[in-house]
Write a protein that holds these residues in place. Structure first.
Motif, PDB file in Angstrom:
ATOM      1  N   ALA A  45     -21.491   5.436 -29.360  1.00  0.00           N
ATOM      2  CA  ALA A  45     -20.896   5.235 -30.677  1.00  0.00           C
ATOM      3  C   ALA A  45     -20.043   6.437 -31.044  1.00  0.00           C
ATOM      4  CB  ALA A  45     -21.997   5.030 -31.722  1.00  0.00           C
ATOM      5  N   ALA A  46     -18.839   6.169 -31.435  1.00  0.00           N
ATOM      6  CA  ALA A  46     -17.931   7.203 -31.946  1.00  0.00           C
ATOM      7  C   ALA A  46     -16.971   6.504 -32.897  1.00  0.00           C
ATOM      8  CB  ALA A  46     -17.159   7.875 -30.813  1.00  0.00           C
ATOM      9  N   ASP A  47     -16.468   7.229 -33.856  1.00  0.00           N
ATOM     10  CA  ASP A  47     -15.519   6.649 -34.785  1.00  0.00           C
ATOM     11  C   ASP A  47     -14.313   6.093 -34.022  1.00  0.00           C
ATOM     12  OD1 ASP A  47     -17.106   7.334 -36.934  1.00  0.00           O
ATOM     13  OD2 ASP A  47     -16.007   9.199 -37.350  1.00  0.00           O
ATOM     14  N   GLY A  48     -13.963   4.850 -34.294  1.00  0.00           N
ATOM     15  CA  GLY A  48     -12.798   4.236 -33.680  1.00  0.00           C
ATOM     16  C   GLY A  48     -13.007   3.777 -32.255  1.00  0.00           C
ATOM     17  N   MET A  49     -14.235   3.693 -31.781  1.00  0.00           N
ATOM     18  CA  MET A  49     -14.541   3.315 -30.395  1.00  0.00           C
ATOM     19  C   MET A  49     -14.212   1.838 -30.155  1.00  0.00           C
ATOM     20  SD  MET A  49     -16.158   4.138 -27.377  1.00  0.00           S
ATOM     21  CE  MET A  49     -17.118   5.559 -27.739  1.00  0.00           C
ATOM     22  N   ASP A  50     -13.506   1.565 -29.048  1.00  0.00           N
ATOM     23  CA  ASP A  50     -13.267   0.193 -28.592  1.00  0.00           C
ATOM     24  C   ASP A  50     -14.261  -0.097 -27.464  1.00  0.00           C
ATOM     25  OD1 ASP A  50     -11.111  -0.373 -30.305  1.00  0.00           O
ATOM     26  OD2 ASP A  50      -9.692   0.560 -28.929  1.00  0.00           O
ATOM     27  N   ARG A  93     -12.736   7.126 -26.802  1.00  0.00           N
ATOM     28  CA  ARG A  93     -12.240   6.038 -27.650  1.00  0.00           C
ATOM     29  C   ARG A  93     -12.525   4.679 -27.031  1.00  0.00           C
ATOM     30  NH1 ARG A  93      -8.833   6.832 -32.152  1.00  0.00           N
ATOM     31  NH2 ARG A  93      -9.159   4.621 -31.987  1.00  0.00           N
TER      32      ARG A  93
END
Length: 120
Positions: A112-117, A97
């Protein structure tokens, strides 16, 4: 050396700092963190400590046979034990994340990943 973790990790992150690059022998390191009480280590290991890019000391434990760093703790995140995600050998492990020290990221790397900060 083996780490057994109970419950879900409180944080899964990718680190691009220069020390993680050198330690892992890769362009970045990926680790999951649990509260100390939820990580049990078994088997022989050796330890070493080093100051990280943040200025905090990190304390590493590695396998004396293969040399792989399996777990570490950072004075900058007290009460948490970080476990190398590769040590789980599980392609279905939860995605990171957080991507940190991105200003030191190899320019060809995209995390890249969903919801990555993302943090410099």
């Amino acid at each position: 050396m083996r780490a057994t973790c109970t419950g879900e990790p409180v944080r899964v992150s990718v680190c691009h700092c220069l020390e993680c690059q050198k330690r892992s022998g890769s362009a970045f390191a990926v680790q999951a963190r649990w509260p100390d009480a939820q990580v049990v280590l078994a088997g022989a290991f050796h330890s070493w400590s080093q100051q990280g890019d943040s200025g905090a000391m990190a304390h590493f434990r590695f396998c004396p046979t293969c040399g792989a760093t399996l777990v570490y703790a950072s004075d900058g995140m007290p009460g948490l034990t970080a476990v190398a995600v590769g040590g789980f050998a599980d392609p279905d492990f939860p995605a990171p994340r957080y991507s940190v020290w991105e200003d030191r990221r190899h320019r060809w790397v995209t995390v890249a990943a969903d919801g990555m900060d993302h943090f410099a």
